[in-house]
Design a protein around this motif. Structure first.
Motif, PDB file in Angstrom:
ATOM      1  N   SER A 286      10.203   3.165   5.633  1.00 45.84           N
ATOM      2  CA  SER A 286      11.314   4.115   5.740  1.00 45.84           C
ATOM      3  C   SER A 286      11.441   4.979   4.498  1.00 45.84           C
ATOM      4  O   SER A 286      12.021   6.071   4.547  1.00 45.84           O
ATOM      5  CB  SER A 286      12.629   3.363   5.984  1.00 45.84           C
ATOM      6  OG  SER A 286      13.044   2.660   4.819  1.00 45.84           O
ATOM      7  N   MET A 287      10.876   4.510   3.375  1.00 44.47           N
ATOM      8  CA  MET A 287      10.909   5.270   2.129  1.00 44.47           C
ATOM      9  C   MET A 287       9.601   6.025   1.893  1.00 44.47           C
ATOM     10  O   MET A 287       9.384   6.594   0.829  1.00 44.47           O
ATOM     11  CB  MET A 287      11.183   4.331   0.941  1.00 44.47           C
ATOM     12  CG  MET A 287      12.526   3.633   1.009  1.00 44.47           C
ATOM     13  SD  MET A 287      12.914   2.700  -0.496  1.00 44.47           S
ATOM     14  CE  MET A 287      11.562   1.534  -0.561  1.00 44.47           C
ATOM     15  N   SER A 288       8.729   6.020   2.902  1.00 46.69           N
ATOM     16  CA  SER A 288       7.435   6.714   2.833  1.00 46.69           C
ATOM     17  C   SER A 288       6.554   6.189   1.709  1.00 46.69           C
ATOM     18  O   SER A 288       5.800   6.948   1.074  1.00 46.69           O
ATOM     19  CB  SER A 288       7.643   8.232   2.682  1.00 46.69           C
ATOM     20  OG  SER A 288       8.350   8.742   3.792  1.00 46.69           O
ATOM     21  N   ILE A 289       6.653   4.890   1.434  1.00 42.38           N
ATOM     22  CA  ILE A 289       5.778   4.249   0.461  1.00 42.38           C
ATOM     23  C   ILE A 289       4.654   3.556   1.214  1.00 42.38           C
ATOM     24  O   ILE A 289       4.895   2.754   2.120  1.00 42.38           O
ATOM     25  CB  ILE A 289       6.555   3.233  -0.404  1.00 42.38           C
ATOM     26  CG1 ILE A 289       7.593   3.964  -1.269  1.00 42.38           C
ATOM     27  CG2 ILE A 289       5.599   2.432  -1.289  1.00 42.38           C
ATOM     28  CD1 ILE A 289       8.484   3.044  -2.070  1.00 42.38           C
ATOM     29  N   LYS A 290       3.416   3.880   0.845  1.00 38.54           N
ATOM     30  CA  LYS A 290       2.269   3.305   1.529  1.00 38.54           C
ATOM     31  C   LYS A 290       2.275   1.797   1.373  1.00 38.54           C
ATOM     32  O   LYS A 290       2.372   1.272   0.262  1.00 38.54           O
ATOM     33  CB  LYS A 290       0.973   3.879   0.948  1.00 38.54           C
ATOM     34  CG  LYS A 290      -0.285   3.405   1.675  1.00 38.54           C
ATOM     35  CD  LYS A 290      -1.523   4.072   1.112  1.00 38.54           C
ATOM     36  CE  LYS A 290      -2.781   3.608   1.840  1.00 38.54           C
ATOM     37  NZ  LYS A 290      -4.000   4.254   1.282  1.00 38.54           N
ATOM     38  N   ASN A 291       2.181   1.094   2.486  1.00 40.98           N
ATOM     39  CA  ASN A 291       2.190  -0.370   2.405  1.00 40.98           C
ATOM     40  C   ASN A 291       1.313  -0.977   3.476  1.00 40.98           C
ATOM     41  O   ASN A 291       1.060  -0.375   4.517  1.00 40.98           O
ATOM     42  CB  ASN A 291       3.623  -0.912   2.476  1.00 40.98           C
ATOM     43  CG  ASN A 291       4.236  -0.826   3.852  1.00 40.98           C
ATOM     44  OD1 ASN A 291       4.195  -1.780   4.627  1.00 40.98           O
ATOM     45  ND2 ASN A 291       4.798   0.338   4.188  1.00 40.98           N
ATOM     46  N   ILE A 292       0.855  -2.173   3.189  1.00 43.94           N
ATOM     47  CA  ILE A 292       0.000  -2.934   4.079  1.00 43.94           C
ATOM     48  C   ILE A 292       0.692  -4.254   4.360  1.00 43.94           C
ATOM     49  O   ILE A 292       0.972  -5.027   3.442  1.00 43.94           O
ATOM     50  CB  ILE A 292      -1.378  -3.174   3.449  1.00 43.94           C
ATOM     51  CG1 ILE A 292      -2.085  -1.841   3.191  1.00 43.94           C
ATOM     52  CG2 ILE A 292      -2.232  -4.094   4.325  1.00 43.94           C
ATOM     53  CD1 ILE A 292      -3.261  -1.949   2.250  1.00 43.94           C
ATOM     54  N   SER A 293       0.976  -4.504   5.617  1.00 50.00           N
ATOM     55  CA  SER A 293       1.568  -5.779   6.007  1.00 50.00           C
ATOM     56  C   SER A 293       0.449  -6.787   6.225  1.00 50.00           C
ATOM     57  O   SER A 293      -0.580  -6.468   6.832  1.00 50.00           O
ATOM     58  CB  SER A 293       2.387  -5.617   7.288  1.00 50.00           C
ATOM     59  OG  SER A 293       2.798  -6.874   7.782  1.00 50.00           O
ATOM     60  N   THR A 294       0.655  -8.002   5.732  1.00 52.53           N
ATOM     61  CA  THR A 294      -0.388  -9.015   5.903  1.00 52.53           C
ATOM     62  C   THR A 294      -0.580  -9.389   7.360  1.00 52.53           C
ATOM     63  O   THR A 294      -1.660  -9.828   7.754  1.00 52.53           O
ATOM     64  CB  THR A 294      -0.041 -10.299   5.127  1.00 52.53           C
ATOM     65  OG1 THR A 294       1.156 -10.879   5.667  1.00 52.53           O
ATOM     66  CG2 THR A 294       0.139 -10.007   3.650  1.00 52.53           C
ATOM     67  N   GLY A 295       0.477  -9.190   8.174  1.00 54.25           N
ATOM     68  CA  GLY A 295       0.399  -9.708   9.530  1.00 54.25           C
ATOM     69  C   GLY A 295       0.311 -11.220   9.503  1.00 54.25           C
ATOM     70  O   GLY A 295       0.431 -11.863   8.459  1.00 54.25           O
ATOM     71  N   GLY A 296       0.080 -11.799  10.668  1.00 62.78           N
ATOM     72  CA  GLY A 296       0.009 -13.249  10.768  1.00 62.78           C
ATOM     73  C   GLY A 296       1.130 -13.778  11.650  1.00 62.78           C
ATOM     74  O   GLY A 296       1.804 -13.026  12.355  1.00 62.78           O
ATOM     75  N   ARG A 297       1.308 -15.074  11.611  1.00 66.97           N
ATOM     76  CA  ARG A 297       2.394 -15.693  12.381  1.00 66.97           C
ATOM     77  C   ARG A 297       3.704 -15.563  11.611  1.00 66.97           C
ATOM     78  O   ARG A 297       3.755 -15.871  10.423  1.00 66.97           O
ATOM     79  CB  ARG A 297       2.076 -17.172  12.652  1.00 66.97           C
ATOM     80  CG  ARG A 297       3.162 -17.894  13.471  1.00 66.97           C
ATOM     81  CD  ARG A 297       2.717 -19.298  13.828  1.00 66.97           C
ATOM     82  NE  ARG A 297       2.399 -20.082  12.653  1.00 66.97           N
ATOM     83  CZ  ARG A 297       3.341 -20.694  11.909  1.00 66.97           C
ATOM     84  NH1 ARG A 297       4.623 -20.576  12.200  1.00 66.97           N
ATOM     85  NH2 ARG A 297       2.973 -21.410  10.862  1.00 66.97           N
TER      86      ARG A 297
END
Length: 244
Positions: free
Chosen positions: A133-144
């Motif tokens: 929402s703040m337009s900061i590039k991010n990578i979610s780890t995903g997973g359970r």
């Protein structure tokens, strides 16, 4: 006020106060003592509170595991904001940052808009959404997902972290024991944190003072293995001596 509304208020009060007399709690809720006792009996059955003569307190371990994130992130919020302000002093433009799913790390995210070209890797679903929402590039780890903490865990989360190397990792815990062990009640979340520690040049532990001197059953690391411990209050001397 329904039982569920009273339950909400009781948990919020005990998250802040830890222990409170029944008389005072009934006054805070504007209910009778018999009504309060019935409510407390139901909460005790769930394992969230412990009743003693004339008082009640939060079952700390059960609360960590069962109380949802939106309750817990309000606990010690002013302290965590102060910790977050210290944390950004470790960040510079262009950094790759790892954040765990803790509420302490979540409090850092609103302060990241002052930096340019950051990449944030996080195991926190709510943290990832805020960064987006703040337009900061991010990578979610995903997973359970652990739904109580909105935290991603498991092999998929670990594999994602292994694909990156960060300039700095910020992570939290449930308690630092007097011997310097950094501990938590969630083995799976500790596994994610441990992988972040392995894949970051600098490791910074976020820990408000309410967690000092409290050891949980699973050990993440020792404070001698981190580069800094950020707390809103000075660390006790016996813990400060253990830092590298």
């Amino acid at each position: 006020m329904t039982f569920y509304e009273r339950e909400d208020q009781i948990l919020r009060i005990l998250l802040e106060q830890q222990t409170m007399g029944n008389q005072e709690l009934a006054k805070r809720l504007y209910i009778s003592l018999p009504t309060l006792r019935r409510d407390l009996a139901k909460l005790e059955e769930t394992g969230l509170i412990v009743r003693s003569h004339g008082a009640c307190s939060l079952n700390r371990q059960a609360a960590d595991e069962k109380i949802p994130l939106h309750y817990r992130e309000q606990k010690q919020s002013s302290e965590k904001i102060r910790i977050a302000k210290k944390a950004v002093d470790f960040i510079k433009d262009g950094d790759v940052i790892m954040l765990d799913a803790s509420t302490s790390a979540y409090h850092i995210t609103p302060l990241l808009t002052r930096f340019q070209d950051l990449i944030v890797i996080t195991s926190g679903a709510k943290t990832s959404c805020m960064l987006g929402s703040m337009s900061i590039k991010n990578i979610s780890t995903g997973g359970r997902m652990i739904t109580k903490s909105l935290s991603y865990v498991g092999p998929d989360a670990l594999d994602t972290i292994r694909n990156y190397y960060a300039d700095i990792a910020f992570f939290s815990c449930r308690g630092i024991a007097d011997d310097g062990r950094v501990t938590d009640n969630s083995v799976e979340e500790n596994e994610v944190r441990r992988e972040m520690i392995r894949h970051a040049a600098r490791k910074v532990l976020l820990c408000d003072s309410s967690k000092l001197g409290h050891g949980c059953y699973h050990t993440l690391c020792h404070i001698s293995e981190v580069d800094a411990v950020l707390c809103e209050a000075p660390l006790p001397e016996h813990l400060a001596r253990l830092l590298p």
